[in-house]
Write an enzyme that holds these catalytic residues in place. Sequence first.
Site, PDB file in Angstrom:
ATOM      1  N   CYS A  76     -29.050 -18.796  34.306  1.00  9.47           N
ATOM      2  CA  CYS A  76     -29.132 -18.524  35.740  1.00  9.47           C
ATOM      3  C   CYS A  76     -27.761 -18.784  36.330  1.00  9.47           C
ATOM      4  O   CYS A  76     -27.335 -19.939  36.428  1.00  9.47           O
ATOM      5  CB  CYS A  76     -30.185 -19.395  36.411  1.00  9.47           C
ATOM      6  SG  CYS A  76     -30.302 -19.109  38.196  1.00  9.47           S
ATOM      7  N   HIS A 165     -30.783  -7.909  31.111  1.00 15.97           N
ATOM      8  CA  HIS A 165     -30.655  -7.132  32.355  1.00 15.97           C
ATOM      9  C   HIS A 165     -30.654  -5.649  32.058  1.00 15.97           C
ATOM     10  O   HIS A 165     -30.033  -5.194  31.090  1.00 15.97           O
ATOM     11  CB  HIS A 165     -29.347  -7.473  33.076  1.00 15.97           C
ATOM     12  CG  HIS A 165     -29.352  -8.820  33.712  1.00 15.97           C
ATOM     13  ND1 HIS A 165     -29.763  -9.035  35.009  1.00 15.97           N
ATOM     14  CD2 HIS A 165     -29.022 -10.029  33.213  1.00 15.97           C
ATOM     15  CE1 HIS A 165     -29.680 -10.335  35.280  1.00 15.97           C
ATOM     16  NE2 HIS A 165     -29.242 -10.954  34.212  1.00 15.97           N
ATOM     17  N   GLU A 214     -35.963 -10.053  39.764  1.00 20.35           N
ATOM     18  CA  GLU A 214     -35.750 -11.022  38.694  1.00 20.35           C
ATOM     19  C   GLU A 214     -37.025 -11.234  37.878  1.00 20.35           C
ATOM     20  O   GLU A 214     -38.114 -11.375  38.440  1.00 20.35           O
ATOM     21  CB  GLU A 214     -35.279 -12.365  39.257  1.00 20.35           C
ATOM     22  CG  GLU A 214     -33.841 -12.335  39.742  1.00 20.35           C
ATOM     23  CD  GLU A 214     -33.252 -13.728  39.873  1.00 20.35           C
ATOM     24  OE1 GLU A 214     -33.395 -14.527  38.915  1.00 20.35           O
ATOM     25  OE2 GLU A 214     -32.666 -14.024  40.930  1.00 20.35           O
ATOM     26  N   CYS A 223     -28.610 -12.773  42.614  1.00 17.54           N
ATOM     27  CA  CYS A 223     -28.781 -13.052  41.189  1.00 17.54           C
ATOM     28  C   CYS A 223     -27.401 -13.026  40.559  1.00 17.54           C
ATOM     29  O   CYS A 223     -26.767 -11.968  40.480  1.00 17.54           O
ATOM     30  CB  CYS A 223     -29.701 -12.014  40.551  1.00 17.54           C
ATOM     31  SG  CYS A 223     -29.922 -12.223  38.766  1.00 17.54           S
ATOM     32  N   GLY A 226     -27.221 -11.173  37.336  1.00 16.23           N
ATOM     33  CA  GLY A 226     -27.424  -9.769  37.689  1.00 16.23           C
ATOM     34  C   GLY A 226     -26.163  -9.127  38.227  1.00 16.23           C
ATOM     35  O   GLY A 226     -25.872  -7.961  37.934  1.00 16.23           O
TER      36      GLY A 226
END
Length: 277
Positions: A76, A165, A214, A223, A226
Amino acid sequence: MSAMSRPFLKMNGLGNDFVVVEARSAPFAPSPEQVRAIASREGGIGCDQLIAIERSTNADAFMRIWNADGQEVSACGNATRCVGWLLMEAGQGVRATIETRAGLLHASRGPVAGSVTVDMGQPGLDWRDIPMSEEMDTRGIELQIGPIDAPLLHTPGCVSMGNPHVVFFVPDVATAPVREMGPIIEHHMLFPEGVNVGFAQIVARDRIRLRVWERGAGETKACGTGACAALVAAHRRGLTDARATVELPGGELFIDWREDDHVLMTGPAAVEFTGHL
């Protein structure tokens, strides 16, 4: 996990919010049900991810991450900035090393007060890195959503930033079907471990607008991994330079895919409030 005894910090990185628990002095092993209760915005504290800061023999701390649905995950980016900031504020100086299930990450103080730069490491670009259920060129995979002759979404790029992703390029993120299609793509059979779903609009060679559905958390205000994945996917397609500002609903992140293949992410980290679980 005894009730009303564990202090926590509520933090956010561009509105992507976390409950951060100190677990170096006493173990913290919440069940999936307890994670969901803490993350609940109705009856709990409310967060996108629950974070525990644990002891590490290889780094300043180990960061354990649970999504709001109770599932433990490996990476994260926004939480890494927040934990890096906490460690630096607590006396680690201008740098901090954080161990995660995805490996070691290095945080340093950013160019402005309250900002943190994290070296997110090298992106995983092989289909097995994502992972995907079948071999494909991750620069643009065979996946389309909608009518065959006029798909709404098609040919996304795939990138692993320690978590999976998929990035679709859209003409306008404001009208992109994030909430309609995000849950469907998150659980698509191509992605056996699920996937974070990005919807990216190329504004300029150095600017991307992005919304992210997410995995395990739904659409979030920001994110970090991301944003890294969107820049990598866009640059691999020749759509942007290797450095760009990524605009998210919660604010901006600066992403730099360096010549040494490491992706650096810079953005803010903020403490909202403290409390006890």
